[in-house]
Every structure is written in structure tokens, then in C-alpha cells.
Design an enzyme around this catalytic site. Structure first.
Site, mmCIF file in Angstrom:
data_model
loop_
_atom_site.group_PDB
_atom_site.id
_atom_site.type_symbol
_atom_site.label_atom_id
_atom_site.label_comp_id
_atom_site.label_asym_id
_atom_site.label_seq_id
_atom_site.Cartn_x
_atom_site.Cartn_y
_atom_site.Cartn_z
ATOM 1 N N ASP A 1 1.797 2.905 2.360
ATOM 2 C CA ASP A 1 2.521 3.490 3.495
ATOM 3 C C ASP A 1 3.827 2.984 4.273
ATOM 4 O OD1 ASP A 1 -0.101 3.786 3.707
ATOM 5 O OD2 ASP A 1 -1.142 2.202 3.971
ATOM 6 N N CYS B 1 -1.098 -5.178 7.305
ATOM 7 C CA CYS B 1 -0.849 -4.174 7.614
ATOM 8 C C CYS B 1 0.095 -3.892 9.229
ATOM 9 C CB CYS B 1 -2.335 -3.081 8.440
ATOM 10 S SG CYS B 1 -3.142 -2.912 7.061
ATOM 11 N N CYS C 1 0.685 -1.434 -0.089
ATOM 12 C CA CYS C 1 -0.683 0.148 0.000
ATOM 13 C C CYS C 1 0.553 1.431 0.023
ATOM 14 C CB CYS C 1 -0.725 0.263 1.510
ATOM 15 S SG CYS C 1 -0.060 -0.090 2.915
ATOM 16 N N CYS D 1 -3.306 3.496 7.137
ATOM 17 C CA CYS D 1 -4.137 3.701 7.140
ATOM 18 C C CYS D 1 -4.220 2.756 9.381
ATOM 19 C CB CYS D 1 -4.465 2.201 6.687
ATOM 20 S SG CYS D 1 -4.045 0.736 7.169
HETATM 21 FE FE1 FES Z 1 -1.493 0.614 4.306
HETATM 22 FE FE2 FES Z 1 -3.470 -0.609 6.049
HETATM 23 S S1 FES Z 1 -3.581 -0.258 4.301
HETATM 24 S S2 FES Z 1 -0.649 -0.153 6.052
#
Ligand code: FES
Length: 123
Positions: free
Chosen positions: A35, A103, A33, A59
């Protein structure tokens, strides 16, 4: 979709921030993602985690898993801390939806990276 515990840690995350004189820093990105999570540890006597803080650009589940992992490992030794798996993190939050399980890797991986960084600096 989320447990009460996830919502609590998402809305009131514990140990957010930066440790300026950290002994170890772990930074990991989630390839799925994009992140990012950064985790700081302060190591005291007998290799115990005295303090831990995190910064997450991710997220809600990433924030909640980061927050709970800081609570799980504070006061633990480094060798105890690195045995915590992403499954342990999810269980401590009373579960995560399957699509959000990745995540929880972010928190566990960042912790391991911080411990590796500490070991490298110490060597
Ligand atoms: Fe990226 Fe949860 S969607 S860490």
C-alpha cells in the site's frame, strides 16, 4: 474488529486530497502489503503545519490512520509533529487490531518524509 473511531475515520476521512503548492511531500510504501500513502504539508509562520492533506491507496486502517494523523498535527510545529509515533496514532483511534499495527507506520512515516522533504527544499 475495529473501534468506532477507526470506522468513522475510514468512512469519513478528513483532509483527503492534494495540496498543489505543498511545501513538503512525503510518499511511502508499506513493504508488507504494497500500500502507498502520499502526504502534503503547507508550512506557515514559526514552522507550523497550516494545512495537511493525504492520498492513500491502502486498506481501511491505512485510511483511518492517515486521516487521524492529519487532525493530530494540524496547527502543530514541525518539531512537535515528528515526535508522533505509530503508537500515538493507534491510541488516538482507540487502538488497532495487532495485525493492523503495521498500517499505522505508513501515516507516521509519510509525515516524517514530508517534513524531511520540506527541510531539504528549505536548505
Ligand atoms: Fe496495507 Fe494496511 S494492509 S496499509
Amino acid at each position: 474488529m475495529y473501534s468506532e473511531k477507526v470506522m468513522d475515520h475510514f468512512q469519513n476521512p478528513r483532509n483527503v486530497g492534494e495540496i498543489k503548492d505543498a511545501d513538503g511531500i512525503g510518499e511511502v510504501g508499506n513493504v508488507r502489503c504494497g500500500d502507498i500513502m502520499k502526504l502534503y504539508i503547507k508550512v506557515g509562520k514559526d514552522e507550523t503545519i497550516e494545512d495537511i492533506k493525504f492520498q492513500t491507496f491502502g486498506c481501511g486502517a491505512a485510511i483511518a490512520t492517515s486521516s487521524i494523523i492529519t487532525e493530530l498535527v494540524k496547527g502543530k510545529t514541525l518539531s512537535e509533529a515528528v515526535t508522533i509515533s505509530n503508537k500515538d496514532v493507534a491510541e488516538a483511534l482507540d487502538g488497532l487490531p495487532p495485525v493492523k499495527m503495521h498500517c499505522s507506520n505508513l501515516a507516521a512515516d509519510a509525515l516524517r518524509a514530508a517534513v524531511e522533504d520540506y527541510n531539504k527544499k528549505k536548505a
